[in-house]
Scaffold this active site. Sequence first.
Site, PDB file in Angstrom:
ATOM      1  N   CYS A 119      57.369  42.555  12.895  1.00  0.00           N
ATOM      2  CA  CYS A 119      57.952  41.222  12.753  1.00  0.00           C
ATOM      3  C   CYS A 119      57.486  40.482  11.501  1.00  0.00           C
ATOM      4  CB  CYS A 119      57.643  40.372  13.991  1.00  0.00           C
ATOM      5  SG  CYS A 119      58.510  40.961  15.465  1.00  0.00           S
ATOM      6  N   CYS A 191      64.151  40.793  16.759  1.00  0.00           N
ATOM      7  CA  CYS A 191      65.405  40.147  17.156  1.00  0.00           C
ATOM      8  C   CYS A 191      66.594  40.786  16.443  1.00  0.00           C
ATOM      9  CB  CYS A 191      65.327  38.650  16.892  1.00  0.00           C
ATOM     10  SG  CYS A 191      64.055  37.825  17.884  1.00  0.00           S
ATOM     11  N   SER A 468      64.473  30.416   8.739  1.00  0.00           N
ATOM     12  CA  SER A 468      64.486  31.664   9.484  1.00  0.00           C
ATOM     13  C   SER A 468      65.616  32.534   8.960  1.00  0.00           C
ATOM     14  CB  SER A 468      64.713  31.366  10.968  1.00  0.00           C
ATOM     15  OG  SER A 468      65.036  32.541  11.668  1.00  0.00           O
TER      16      SER A 468
END
Length: 559
Positions: A119, A191, A468
């Site tokens: 991540c 994700c 993000s």
Amino acid sequence: MGSEILKIGPTKAPHRALLSALGITRAEMERPFVGVVNSKSDYIPGHQHLGEIGEAVKAGIRNAGGVPFEFQTIGVCDGLAMNHQGMKYSLASRELIADSIEVMINAHPMDALVFVTNCDKIVPGMLMAACRLNLPAIMVSGGPMTAGKAEGRRIGFSEIFEAVGRFSAGGMTEAQLFEYEEKGCPGCGSCAGMYTANSMNCLTEALGMGMPGNGTVLANSAARRRLAKSAGERIMALLRENRRPRDILTTQAIRNALRTEMALGCSTNTVLHLTAIAHEAGLRLDLSMIDEISHTTPQLCILNPAGDTFIEDLDEVGGIMAVMKELSKGGLIDGTVKTAAADTLQDVLDTWTGADGTLIHPLERPYRKEGGIAILRGNLAPEGAVVKQGAVKEGMMTHKGPARVFQSETEATEAILSGAVQKGDVVVIRYEGPKGGPGMQEMLAPTAALAGRGLDETVALITDGRFSGATRGAAIGHVSPEAAAGGLIAFVESGDLIQIDIPNRKLELLAEDAVIEARKKAWAGPPDRGFGGYLARYARQVTSAAQGAVFRGEQESDG
């Protein structure tokens, strides 16, 4: 410095005794020692399964004649840290990760390294450590999660944040919001969209530091475990060949990664991280080079959050190597570079097919003639600002509107959710840069709130913070110099007109020089956020976003 420093000669008897206490046999002491740096965590969905991935890596190392030693490093989940003070620690954790790995490996010498990660800031932190230590190394990601499903359609993490905006505007019920909450993240893995984690895992592959499939093979698949085992076996070949990260991470490799980034439409955070990785490799990467590559690289993929396809779909049509194969047909990829997976990148590309024509468009029929990321300049950002232009609606590629100024992300989010931001506004969020935040918070909450309330086609957002990878819309970040350093963004007032022209790379405050000078004279300086400890030290040491937010005092190679 390798493991021999612990194993050879009579003065190393105490060291060998401690190794024996670990269960290391005499035969194993004669074999190479390989560090397995793992960011496994029970608190991060992308990392929960990394213990299993690490075991596969260690099995591969043993298969190929090495002795693995696994240790852990920290990791921050940007999703869990989002929209509260925890996000101030996310980017700042990157430097801690690199430093902690340096400490462990220099204190406990190894012959080679495998990095197990997944991540956000952990991937670049490990790549920075790989460059710094320059031992034979390979990266293994944990892979993406499958897309979620709600209201009869596939969704990613970004749609859950946008659902909050819809709910606040009365556009969905609490039961519908609960469905997004329950079904949006169906299992472990990074994700599902082209957010920062997957962007960096894909670019690790493009840089040549991971096996083919590193960025796209699903977390819950047997193929991911096989990939991890193969990487463990491959590190022993890299050790025999003495192929090191700085042999792989050359200027040509970084240009390949930037081309791939532009073709994929990756997260704007990759600009920060590639700049920092290049710095650790002793190379110079500036925003001008990035924008030059953007102008000359077509965007071949539209992935979530910009579109409705996901990383799993990209994997099914050949993944990153298929994208690079298509780019190479136009002479946009240097196939002569060395990689961790093969002798040269071309050796891999020769075995791959190119664009499928649907998800990955061919060069002659791209989604966009330019890349997914653009660098803007102007009086508001003389050192540069970054926008994911591949996720901007056509009607917002140029925009002029009145500023709505906020001193923090939280203040802006509350205003958006309350309906205080109107069509045509330019939301300005300042004092969220590397020094001012400190830590350069991501702005998914306000950008998703704008999208959820249907304002992403009429409202722009500008910040000295960052976004993000899940952000879409006219969201312009990394404004440099930042407000805390006295950049012009500190002197914008609500009602000032701001001009955005993404095709011509312009970001301008439309105010008279005399007005700006008067505001500068009245400026009391940045607000005191009141943070001590590591964040206070970070704010003192960190450089601007335009320089990758690396630490001051480590810039000798920047010239």
